[in-house]
Structures are given as C-alpha cells and as structure tokens.
Motif scaffolding. Sequence first.
Motif, PDB file in Angstrom:
ATOM      1  N   MET A   1      71.929  10.191   4.085  1.00 26.18           N
ATOM      2  CA  MET A   1      71.003  11.527   4.272  1.00 26.18           C
ATOM      3  C   MET A   1      71.994  12.680   3.591  1.00 26.18           C
ATOM      4  SD  MET A   1      69.377  13.147   7.672  1.00 26.18           S
ATOM      5  CE  MET A   1      67.671  12.208   7.550  1.00 26.18           C
ATOM      6  N   PRO A   2      71.383  13.616   2.916  1.00 27.82           N
ATOM      7  CA  PRO A   2      72.328  14.508   2.278  1.00 27.82           C
ATOM      8  C   PRO A   2      72.150  15.549   3.332  1.00 27.82           C
ATOM      9  CG  PRO A   2      69.867  14.683   1.354  1.00 27.82           C
ATOM     10  CD  PRO A   2      70.242  13.357   2.216  1.00 27.82           C
ATOM     11  N   SER A   3      73.491  16.391   2.913  1.00 23.31           N
ATOM     12  CA  SER A   3      74.055  17.414   3.829  1.00 23.31           C
ATOM     13  C   SER A   3      74.266  18.754   3.309  1.00 23.31           C
ATOM     14  CB  SER A   3      75.037  17.141   4.864  1.00 23.31           C
ATOM     15  OG  SER A   3      76.266  17.428   4.180  1.00 23.31           O
ATOM     16  N   ILE A   4      73.718  19.764   3.975  1.00 22.42           N
ATOM     17  CA  ILE A   4      74.058  21.348   3.167  1.00 22.42           C
ATOM     18  C   ILE A   4      74.938  22.101   4.190  1.00 22.42           C
ATOM     19  CG2 ILE A   4      73.045  23.708   2.587  1.00 22.42           C
ATOM     20  CD1 ILE A   4      70.283  22.331   2.378  1.00 22.42           C
ATOM     21  N   THR A   5      76.072  22.441   3.548  1.00 21.75           N
ATOM     22  CA  THR A   5      77.190  23.189   4.158  1.00 21.75           C
ATOM     23  C   THR A   5      77.094  24.650   3.844  1.00 21.75           C
ATOM     24  OG1 THR A   5      78.790  21.442   4.202  1.00 21.75           O
ATOM     25  CG2 THR A   5      79.630  23.518   4.801  1.00 21.75           C
ATOM     26  N   PHE A   6      76.762  25.479   4.925  1.00 18.81           N
ATOM     27  CA  PHE A   6      76.181  26.937   4.574  1.00 18.81           C
ATOM     28  C   PHE A   6      77.548  27.742   4.691  1.00 18.81           C
ATOM     29  CE2 PHE A   6      71.915  25.191   5.481  1.00 18.81           C
ATOM     30  CZ  PHE A   6      71.430  25.857   4.571  1.00 18.81           C
ATOM     31  N   TYR A   7      77.668  28.608   3.960  1.00 15.27           N
ATOM     32  CA  TYR A   7      78.939  29.757   4.177  1.00 15.27           C
ATOM     33  C   TYR A   7      78.300  31.255   3.944  1.00 15.27           C
ATOM     34  CZ  TYR A   7      81.968  25.872   3.112  1.00 15.27           C
ATOM     35  OH  TYR A   7      82.627  24.622   3.270  1.00 15.27           O
ATOM     36  N   ASN A   8      78.993  32.070   4.668  1.00 12.80           N
ATOM     37  CA  ASN A   8      78.695  33.330   4.614  1.00 12.80           C
ATOM     38  C   ASN A   8      79.899  33.874   3.974  1.00 12.80           C
ATOM     39  OD1 ASN A   8      78.114  36.177   4.511  1.00 12.80           O
ATOM     40  ND2 ASN A   8      77.353  36.021   6.882  1.00 12.80           N
ATOM     41  N   GLY A   9      79.999  34.096   2.569  1.00 15.53           N
ATOM     42  CA  GLY A   9      81.170  34.492   1.928  1.00 15.53           C
ATOM     43  C   GLY A   9      82.151  33.330   1.880  1.00 15.53           C
ATOM     44  N   THR A  10      83.262  33.318   2.522  1.00 16.86           N
ATOM     45  CA  THR A  10      84.210  32.240   2.822  1.00 16.86           C
ATOM     46  C   THR A  10      84.293  31.801   3.937  1.00 16.86           C
ATOM     47  OG1 THR A  10      85.935  33.664   2.999  1.00 16.86           O
ATOM     48  CG2 THR A  10      85.699  33.045   0.569  1.00 16.86           C
ATOM     49  N   SER A  11      83.405  32.303   5.038  1.00 18.50           N
ATOM     50  CA  SER A  11      83.230  31.816   6.377  1.00 18.50           C
ATOM     51  C   SER A  11      82.438  30.572   6.481  1.00 18.50           C
ATOM     52  CB  SER A  11      82.674  33.167   7.192  1.00 18.50           C
ATOM     53  OG  SER A  11      83.958  33.938   7.231  1.00 18.50           O
ATOM     54  N   LEU A  12      82.559  29.492   7.064  1.00 17.35           N
ATOM     55  CA  LEU A  12      81.774  28.418   7.277  1.00 17.35           C
ATOM     56  C   LEU A  12      80.879  28.724   8.491  1.00 17.35           C
ATOM     57  CD1 LEU A  12      80.927  25.459   7.083  1.00 17.35           C
ATOM     58  CD2 LEU A  12      82.426  24.852   8.864  1.00 17.35           C
ATOM     59  N   LEU A  13      79.465  28.561   8.025  1.00 16.62           N
ATOM     60  CA  LEU A  13      78.581  29.037   9.044  1.00 16.62           C
ATOM     61  C   LEU A  13      78.010  27.620   9.761  1.00 16.62           C
ATOM     62  CD1 LEU A  13      76.166  31.228   7.219  1.00 16.62           C
ATOM     63  CD2 LEU A  13      77.751  31.705   9.007  1.00 16.62           C
ATOM     64  N   LYS A  14      77.760  26.710   9.178  1.00 17.27           N
ATOM     65  CA  LYS A  14      77.279  25.566   9.696  1.00 17.27           C
ATOM     66  C   LYS A  14      76.817  24.475   8.801  1.00 17.27           C
ATOM     67  CE  LYS A  14      73.867  24.946  13.490  1.00 17.27           C
ATOM     68  NZ  LYS A  14      72.428  25.432  14.125  1.00 17.27           N
ATOM     69  N   LYS A  15      77.046  23.217   9.069  1.00 14.82           N
ATOM     70  CA  LYS A  15      76.766  21.987   8.236  1.00 14.82           C
ATOM     71  C   LYS A  15      75.551  21.325   8.810  1.00 14.82           C
ATOM     72  CE  LYS A  15      78.687  17.977   6.213  1.00 14.82           C
ATOM     73  NZ  LYS A  15      79.945  17.379   5.616  1.00 14.82           N
ATOM     74  N   ILE A  16      74.555  21.024   7.929  1.00 13.12           N
ATOM     75  CA  ILE A  16      73.101  20.468   8.623  1.00 13.12           C
ATOM     76  C   ILE A  16      72.830  19.327   7.540  1.00 13.12           C
ATOM     77  CG2 ILE A  16      70.743  21.076   8.738  1.00 13.12           C
ATOM     78  CD1 ILE A  16      71.352  24.005   8.992  1.00 13.12           C
ATOM     79  N   GLU A  17      72.353  18.318   8.404  1.00 15.03           N
ATOM     80  CA  GLU A  17      71.798  17.159   7.573  1.00 15.03           C
ATOM     81  C   GLU A  17      70.448  17.597   6.925  1.00 15.03           C
ATOM     82  OE1 GLU A  17      73.333  14.126   7.354  1.00 15.03           O
ATOM     83  OE2 GLU A  17      75.149  15.073   8.134  1.00 15.03           O
ATOM     84  N   ALA A  18      70.192  17.237   5.902  1.00 11.12           N
ATOM     85  CA  ALA A  18      68.899  17.512   5.043  1.00 11.12           C
ATOM     86  C   ALA A  18      68.060  16.271   4.987  1.00 11.12           C
ATOM     87  CB  ALA A  18      69.201  18.129   3.889  1.00 11.12           C
ATOM     88  N   THR A  19      66.794  16.552   4.859  1.00  6.71           N
ATOM     89  CA  THR A  19      65.896  15.299   4.227  1.00  6.71           C
ATOM     90  C   THR A  19      65.959  15.615   2.982  1.00  6.71           C
ATOM     91  OG1 THR A  19      64.435  15.720   6.315  1.00  6.71           O
ATOM     92  CG2 THR A  19      63.516  14.651   4.679  1.00  6.71           C
ATOM     93  N   LYS A  20      66.121  14.251   2.400  1.00  2.00           N
ATOM     94  CA  LYS A  20      66.106  14.367   0.760  1.00  2.00           C
ATOM     95  C   LYS A  20      64.989  14.908   0.106  1.00  2.00           C
ATOM     96  CE  LYS A  20      67.596  11.268  -2.988  1.00  2.00           C
ATOM     97  NZ  LYS A  20      67.800   9.752  -3.127  1.00  2.00           N
TER      98      LYS A  20
END
Length: 113
Positions: A1-20
Amino acid sequence: MPSITFYNGTSLLKKIEATKGRTILATAKQGRVALRHKCGGKASCLTCKVTIPNQSAVSAPEPKEARKLGESNLEKGLRLSCQTRVYGDIEAVIPEDPYKARIRALLEQARQE
C-alpha cells in the motif's frame, strides 16, 4: 500500500497510508491533514497545490491541470492534490498559507524596527 508523507516546508506533518489510485487530497482528508481546498476536487480553485519533488509514483498531469498550472510550475514539481493520483510512496510539501506568510513577514519586520 502506498504512503504519502506530508511536509509543511521542511517540517514533517504526517505519514498516511494511501489507497492506490486515490488522489492526494482525498488521502489528506482521510488522514486529517489540513490541505486547503474550495472547489471539491474539480481543479477550478487552485488552492490545493502541493510540491512533489519525485513524481515517479503519481499520475501524469491531465490536460486541465497542465493548462491551469502551466508548464513552468509543473517542471518545479507543483501539482494539484485534487487531480494527482498516488501509485507508490511519495512526499508532498504543502506550501505555507499566503495570509499566514504575510502576517509572519509583517511581524518580523515590526520586530526589526
């Protein structure tokens, strides 16, 4: 399952498992990541922009998205999260809210004076 790692600038916000095959915006909503949007995923408001440094695991821009963003923005990795589908692990950088950026700049200027 793919994942999306969200950043706000260089700060890590959250990593979420995504449906393909699901859009970045839909995945962000599911994971409760604050990603501005107004038009409900129709590519008309352009507020859901994200920067994706490596686009090998996302869908190619549709003609509507390419027309709205322009070739130069696409070359910089800018994409509309409502139109971009995820097929593998990616990183998405959410730009700073323009109003917050302006307030931050004004506060910084006031501190320097």
